[in-house]
Design an enzyme around this catalytic site. Structure first.
Site, PDB file in Angstrom:
ATOM      1  N   ASP A 209      26.822  42.567  60.979  1.00 38.37           N
ATOM      2  CA  ASP A 209      26.483  41.232  60.499  1.00 38.37           C
ATOM      3  C   ASP A 209      27.737  40.379  60.314  1.00 38.37           C
ATOM      4  O   ASP A 209      27.843  39.281  60.845  1.00 38.37           O
ATOM      5  CB  ASP A 209      25.678  41.295  59.191  1.00 38.37           C
ATOM      6  CG  ASP A 209      26.319  42.200  58.137  1.00 38.37           C
ATOM      7  OD1 ASP A 209      27.400  42.775  58.391  1.00 38.37           O
ATOM      8  OD2 ASP A 209      25.736  42.321  57.043  1.00 38.37           O
TER       9      ASP A 209
ATOM     10  N   ASP B  41      34.686  40.928  57.279  1.00 42.06           N
ATOM     11  CA  ASP B  41      35.447  40.309  56.197  1.00 42.06           C
ATOM     12  C   ASP B  41      36.866  40.893  56.224  1.00 42.06           C
ATOM     13  O   ASP B  41      37.721  40.402  56.958  1.00 42.06           O
ATOM     14  CB  ASP B  41      34.696  40.588  54.884  1.00 42.06           C
ATOM     15  CG  ASP B  41      35.290  39.869  53.694  1.00 42.06           C
ATOM     16  OD1 ASP B  41      36.333  39.230  53.841  1.00 42.06           O
ATOM     17  OD2 ASP B  41      34.707  39.947  52.600  1.00 42.06           O
TER      18      ASP B  41
ATOM     19  N   LYS C 100      34.936  36.131  58.872  1.00 43.35           N
ATOM     20  CA  LYS C 100      35.629  35.237  57.947  1.00 43.35           C
ATOM     21  C   LYS C 100      37.082  35.092  58.375  1.00 43.35           C
ATOM     22  O   LYS C 100      37.792  36.083  58.534  1.00 43.35           O
ATOM     23  CB  LYS C 100      35.571  35.797  56.522  1.00 43.35           C
ATOM     24  CG  LYS C 100      34.199  35.708  55.912  1.00 43.35           C
ATOM     25  CD  LYS C 100      34.225  36.091  54.451  1.00 43.35           C
ATOM     26  CE  LYS C 100      32.814  36.231  53.930  1.00 43.35           C
ATOM     27  NZ  LYS C 100      32.783  36.751  52.552  1.00 43.35           N
TER      28      LYS C 100
ATOM     29  N   VAL D 242      28.429  34.242  52.125  1.00 46.41           N
ATOM     30  CA  VAL D 242      27.273  33.718  52.846  1.00 46.41           C
ATOM     31  C   VAL D 242      26.080  34.661  52.753  1.00 46.41           C
ATOM     32  O   VAL D 242      26.245  35.878  52.630  1.00 46.41           O
ATOM     33  CB  VAL D 242      27.604  33.436  54.332  1.00 46.41           C
ATOM     34  CG1 VAL D 242      28.442  32.177  54.474  1.00 46.41           C
ATOM     35  CG2 VAL D 242      28.302  34.627  54.988  1.00 46.41           C
TER      36      VAL D 242
ATOM     37  N   ASP E  56      23.118  39.350  52.395  1.00 44.59           N
ATOM     38  CA  ASP E  56      22.587  39.264  51.035  1.00 44.59           C
ATOM     39  C   ASP E  56      23.652  38.955  50.006  1.00 44.59           C
ATOM     40  O   ASP E  56      24.855  39.075  50.252  1.00 44.59           O
ATOM     41  CB  ASP E  56      21.944  40.597  50.641  1.00 44.59           C
ATOM     42  CG  ASP E  56      23.001  41.659  50.326  1.00 44.59           C
ATOM     43  OD1 ASP E  56      23.845  41.922  51.208  1.00 44.59           O
ATOM     44  OD2 ASP E  56      23.012  42.197  49.210  1.00 44.59           O
TER      45      ASP E  56
HETATM   46  P1  IMP Z   1      34.543  44.365  55.459  1.00 46.93           P
HETATM   47  O1  IMP Z   1      34.566  45.860  55.491  1.00 46.93           O
HETATM   48  O2  IMP Z   1      35.406  43.806  54.364  1.00 46.93           O
HETATM   49  O3  IMP Z   1      34.841  43.727  56.786  1.00 46.93           O
HETATM   50  O4  IMP Z   1      33.120  43.945  54.958  1.00 46.93           O
HETATM   51  C1  IMP Z   1      32.060  43.945  55.731  1.00 46.93           C
HETATM   52  C2  IMP Z   1      30.794  44.124  54.918  1.00 46.93           C
HETATM   53  O5  IMP Z   1      30.836  43.466  53.623  1.00 46.93           O
HETATM   54  C3  IMP Z   1      29.705  43.465  55.679  1.00 46.93           C
HETATM   55  O6  IMP Z   1      29.104  44.380  56.553  1.00 46.93           O
HETATM   56  C4  IMP Z   1      28.796  42.973  54.586  1.00 46.93           C
HETATM   57  O7  IMP Z   1      27.870  43.996  54.271  1.00 46.93           O
HETATM   58  C5  IMP Z   1      29.662  42.722  53.414  1.00 46.93           C
HETATM   59  N1  IMP Z   1      30.034  41.285  53.292  1.00 46.93           N
HETATM   60  C6  IMP Z   1      31.275  40.743  53.376  1.00 46.93           C
HETATM   61  N2  IMP Z   1      31.253  39.422  53.208  1.00 46.93           N
HETATM   62  C7  IMP Z   1      29.961  39.084  52.997  1.00 46.93           C
HETATM   63  C8  IMP Z   1      29.285  37.824  52.764  1.00 46.93           C
HETATM   64  O8  IMP Z   1      29.877  36.719  52.699  1.00 46.93           O
HETATM   65  N3  IMP Z   1      27.936  37.895  52.581  1.00 46.93           N
HETATM   66  C9  IMP Z   1      27.247  39.061  52.647  1.00 46.93           C
HETATM   67  N4  IMP Z   1      27.824  40.249  52.881  1.00 46.93           N
HETATM   68  C10 IMP Z   1      29.175  40.276  53.061  1.00 46.93           C
HETATM   69 MG    MG Z   2      27.285  45.069  56.711  1.00 45.54          MG
END
Ligand code: IMP
Ligand code: MG
Length: 176
Positions: free
Chosen positions: A101, A104, A132, A154, A160
């Site tokens: 999805d 980040d 992001k 978001v 969510d």
């Molecule tokens: P990462 O490991 O930091 O890249 O985070 C990824 C996961 O964090 C995604 O798969 C989402 O489940 C969650 N996530 C990060 N940012 C958001 C957001 O703005 N809205 C909803 N879920 C997010």
């Molecule tokens: Mg996710």
């Protein structure tokens, strides 16, 4: 219970148009590939994966994986990612496309790509609906990307906030 409606950031129409473009691109890239497997990352990717999958002409199978997600209140994810539910399929020799999805910090996708690479798929690519900007802690190669967005939380279209807003047809911003 009255909910404050998230501020629209990406409209339903823009999402649907972009999903169609991504599907067309994937159709071209995998035109000759036997055994394409889309791997959805639960839970946030379930709506994106459902729409993307239905827009694809190239034959493919679908599987899911579930990971722990960090606390939505935390601004400093540790980078510790945990596998909660593994794939059903053995991916050795198959063409694997991970469908996420949102990217980040990049820790989740980076963890997944490393984990899957060790299982020796025929190829391994990644697709994310949203990324992001300026948040990457680790470099992750994204083969397909829907939208770049600023650093805001978001929701909608599967995303969510405390398990709410997943079924909104658009992507919007909440300010918790
Ligand atoms: P990462 O490991 O930091 O890249 O985070 C990824 C996961 O964090 C995604 O798969 C989402 O489940 C969650 N996530 C990060 N940012 C958001 C957001 O703005 N809205 C909803 N879920 C997010
Ligand atoms: Mg996710």
């Amino acid at each position: 219970m009255a909910d404050r409606q998230p501020e629209p950031l990406i409209s339903e129409e823009r999402i649907q148009t972009r999903v169609g473009e991504l599907a067309a691109q994937i159709d071209r890239d995998y035109a000759d590939a036997r055994d394409l497997l889309l791997v959805g990352v639960l839970r946030g990717a379930f709506i994106f994966l459902a729409d993307l999958s239905r827009r694809l002409s190239v034959p493919h199978a679908v599987d899911f994986i579930a990971l722990s997600s960090y606390d939505s209140a935390s601004t400093d994810p540790s980078g510790a990612v945990r596998l909660i539910m593994d794939l059903r399929f053995n991916i050795a020799g198959r063409h694997v496309l991970v469908v996420e999805d949102i990217v980040d910090s990049g820790y989740t996708l980076s963890y997944l790509l490393h984990t899957f690479a060790a299982r020796e798929p025929a190829s391994l690519k990644a697709c994310a609906l949203v990324r992001k900007l300026d948040r990457a802690r680790v470099e992750v190669p994204l083969d397909y990307l829907g939208f770049d967005i600023p650093d805001v939380w978001v929701v909608g279209y599967g995303l969510d906030w405390n398990d709410r807003y997943r079924t909104l047809p658009y992507i919007g911003v909440v300010e918790p």
